[in-house]
Design a protein around this motif. Structure first.
Motif, PDB file in Angstrom:
ATOM      1  N   ARG A 118       0.842  -1.195   0.000  1.00 43.22           N
ATOM      2  CA  ARG A 118       0.000   0.000   0.000  1.00 43.22           C
ATOM      3  C   ARG A 118       0.880   1.248   0.000  1.00 43.22           C
ATOM      4  N   LYS A 119       0.350   2.324  -0.498  1.00 42.71           N
ATOM      5  CA  LYS A 119       1.084   3.588  -0.528  1.00 42.71           C
ATOM      6  C   LYS A 119       1.577   3.957   0.875  1.00 42.71           C
ATOM      7  N   GLU A 120       0.765   3.686   1.882  1.00 46.87           N
ATOM      8  CA  GLU A 120       1.100   4.016   3.266  1.00 46.87           C
ATOM      9  C   GLU A 120       2.300   3.228   3.789  1.00 46.87           C
ATOM     10  N   ASP A 121       2.651   2.118   3.140  1.00 49.30           N
ATOM     11  CA  ASP A 121       3.782   1.297   3.563  1.00 49.30           C
ATOM     12  C   ASP A 121       5.119   1.945   3.210  1.00 49.30           C
ATOM     13  N   PHE A 122       5.125   2.811   2.218  1.00 48.95           N
ATOM     14  CA  PHE A 122       6.348   3.460   1.756  1.00 48.95           C
ATOM     15  C   PHE A 122       6.719   4.626   2.670  1.00 48.95           C
ATOM     16  N   ALA A 123       7.994   4.923   2.750  1.00 51.50           N
ATOM     17  CA  ALA A 123       8.460   6.081   3.515  1.00 51.50           C
ATOM     18  C   ALA A 123       7.763   7.330   2.986  1.00 51.50           C
ATOM     19  N   GLN A 124       7.140   8.065   3.863  1.00 51.51           N
ATOM     20  CA  GLN A 124       6.406   9.288   3.537  1.00 51.51           C
ATOM     21  C   GLN A 124       5.306   9.062   2.500  1.00 51.51           C
ATOM     22  N   GLY A 125       4.865   7.821   2.341  1.00 55.22           N
ATOM     23  CA  GLY A 125       3.835   7.514   1.361  1.00 55.22           C
ATOM     24  C   GLY A 125       4.285   7.705  -0.074  1.00 55.22           C
ATOM     25  N   ASP A 126       5.604   7.779  -0.273  1.00 53.43           N
ATOM     26  CA  ASP A 126       6.193   8.035  -1.588  1.00 53.43           C
ATOM     27  C   ASP A 126       6.585   6.708  -2.237  1.00 53.43           C
ATOM     28  N   GLU A 127       5.803   6.284  -3.203  1.00 51.49           N
ATOM     29  CA  GLU A 127       6.022   4.984  -3.841  1.00 51.49           C
ATOM     30  C   GLU A 127       7.298   4.908  -4.681  1.00 51.49           C
ATOM     31  N   THR A 128       7.994   6.000  -4.859  1.00 50.05           N
ATOM     32  CA  THR A 128       9.278   5.961  -5.571  1.00 50.05           C
ATOM     33  C   THR A 128      10.425   5.599  -4.627  1.00 50.05           C
ATOM     34  N   LYS A 129      10.182   5.650  -3.330  1.00 52.29           N
ATOM     35  CA  LYS A 129      11.227   5.291  -2.351  1.00 52.29           C
ATOM     36  C   LYS A 129      11.364   3.775  -2.293  1.00 52.29           C
ATOM     37  N   ASP A 130      12.564   3.329  -1.993  1.00 54.48           N
ATOM     38  CA  ASP A 130      12.846   1.899  -1.929  1.00 54.48           C
ATOM     39  C   ASP A 130      12.791   1.341  -0.515  1.00 54.48           C
ATOM     40  N   TYR A 131      12.418   2.164   0.447  1.00 56.74           N
ATOM     41  CA  TYR A 131      12.376   1.729   1.839  1.00 56.74           C
ATOM     42  C   TYR A 131      11.029   2.083   2.460  1.00 56.74           C
ATOM     43  N   CYS A 132      10.703   1.351   3.521  1.00 60.18           N
ATOM     44  CA  CYS A 132       9.380   1.470   4.127  1.00 60.18           C
ATOM     45  C   CYS A 132       9.329   2.524   5.243  1.00 60.18           C
ATOM     46  N   LEU A 133       8.134   2.737   5.739  1.00 60.46           N
ATOM     47  CA  LEU A 133       7.929   3.714   6.804  1.00 60.46           C
ATOM     48  C   LEU A 133       8.667   3.340   8.074  1.00 60.46           C
ATOM     49  N   TYR A 134       8.937   2.053   8.311  1.00 61.31           N
ATOM     50  CA  TYR A 134       9.646   1.626   9.522  1.00 61.31           C
ATOM     51  C   TYR A 134      11.158   1.814   9.422  1.00 61.31           C
ATOM     52  N   CYS A 135      11.658   2.019   8.230  1.00 63.03           N
ATOM     53  CA  CYS A 135      13.095   2.220   8.018  1.00 63.03           C
ATOM     54  C   CYS A 135      13.424   3.689   7.759  1.00 63.03           C
ATOM     55  N   MET A 136      12.433   4.531   7.957  1.00 59.46           N
ATOM     56  CA  MET A 136      12.573   5.958   7.700  1.00 59.46           C
ATOM     57  C   MET A 136      12.920   6.697   8.992  1.00 59.46           C
ATOM     58  N   ARG A 137      13.797   7.664   8.864  1.00 60.18           N
ATOM     59  CA  ARG A 137      14.122   8.560   9.965  1.00 60.18           C
ATOM     60  C   ARG A 137      13.095   9.696   9.968  1.00 60.18           C
ATOM     61  N   PRO A 138      13.017  10.466  11.052  1.00 61.58           N
ATOM     62  CA  PRO A 138      12.030  11.555  11.111  1.00 61.58           C
ATOM     63  C   PRO A 138      12.106  12.549   9.953  1.00 61.58           C
ATOM     64  N   ASP A 139      13.290  12.727   9.381  1.00 61.14           N
ATOM     65  CA  ASP A 139      13.426  13.679   8.268  1.00 61.14           C
ATOM     66  C   ASP A 139      13.101  13.052   6.909  1.00 61.14           C
ATOM     67  N   GLY A 140      12.693  11.768   6.895  1.00 63.32           N
ATOM     68  CA  GLY A 140      12.313  11.103   5.656  1.00 63.32           C
ATOM     69  C   GLY A 140      13.417  10.294   5.000  1.00 63.32           C
ATOM     70  N   THR A 141      14.650  10.438   5.461  1.00 55.95           N
ATOM     71  CA  THR A 141      15.749   9.657   4.901  1.00 55.95           C
ATOM     72  C   THR A 141      15.749   8.257   5.499  1.00 55.95           C
ATOM     73  N   MET A 142      16.460   7.353   4.847  1.00 60.82           N
ATOM     74  CA  MET A 142      16.538   5.988   5.348  1.00 60.82           C
ATOM     75  C   MET A 142      17.476   5.926   6.553  1.00 60.82           C
ATOM     76  N   GLN A 143      17.115   5.098   7.518  1.00 60.44           N
ATOM     77  CA  GLN A 143      17.947   4.903   8.694  1.00 60.44           C
ATOM     78  C   GLN A 143      19.329   4.384   8.290  1.00 60.44           C
ATOM     79  N   PHE A 144      20.321   4.681   9.112  1.00 61.27           N
ATOM     80  CA  PHE A 144      21.646   4.111   8.941  1.00 61.27           C
ATOM     81  C   PHE A 144      21.641   2.707   9.558  1.00 61.27           C
ATOM     82  N   TYR A 145      22.621   1.894   9.184  1.00 69.44           N
ATOM     83  CA  TYR A 145      22.660   0.507   9.654  1.00 69.44           C
ATOM     84  C   TYR A 145      22.588   0.391  11.179  1.00 69.44           C
ATOM     85  N   PRO A 146      23.370   1.158  11.948  1.00 70.41           N
ATOM     86  CA  PRO A 146      23.277   1.004  13.409  1.00 70.41           C
ATOM     87  C   PRO A 146      21.863   1.258  13.958  1.00 70.41           C
ATOM     88  N   GLU A 147      21.151   2.206  13.371  1.00 67.72           N
ATOM     89  CA  GLU A 147      19.775   2.484  13.796  1.00 67.72           C
ATOM     90  C   GLU A 147      18.861   1.304  13.473  1.00 67.72           C
TER      91      GLU A 147
END
Length: 79
Positions: free
Chosen positions: A13-42
């Motif tokens: 679903r669109k809601e599964d993508f980071a910021q609801g942006d279907e062009t992103k390759d990572y999900c909402l759970y792997c997103m940092r508050p600023d919308g970027t993907m988390q780093f490995y340690p996080e």
């Protein structure tokens, strides 16, 4: 259906993508508050705690499992 490059979650679903942006390759759970993907340690810390909570593992076992699971994901293939 796309899967998250950082954790492997199916993004159906669109809601599964980071910021609801279907062009992103990572999900909402792997997103940092600023919308970027988390780093490995996080991601490793979050996955460890998720496994402790959902699988009842102690921290050492959960961390070991998290490392094995994350190694299989494209984002962490070279970590």
């Amino acid at each position: 259906m796309k899967t998250c490059i950082a954790c492997g979650m199916p993004m159906a679903r669109k809601e599964d993508f980071a910021q609801g942006d279907e062009t992103k390759d990572y999900c909402l759970y792997c997103m940092r508050p600023d919308g970027t993907m988390q780093f490995y340690p996080e991601k490793l810390e979050g996955t460890t705690h998720f496994l402790m909570k959902t699988q009842g593992l102690d921290e050492a076992a959960a961390r070991e499992m998290a490392i094995r699971l994350l190694k299989k994901q494209p984002a962490w293939a070279n970590v």
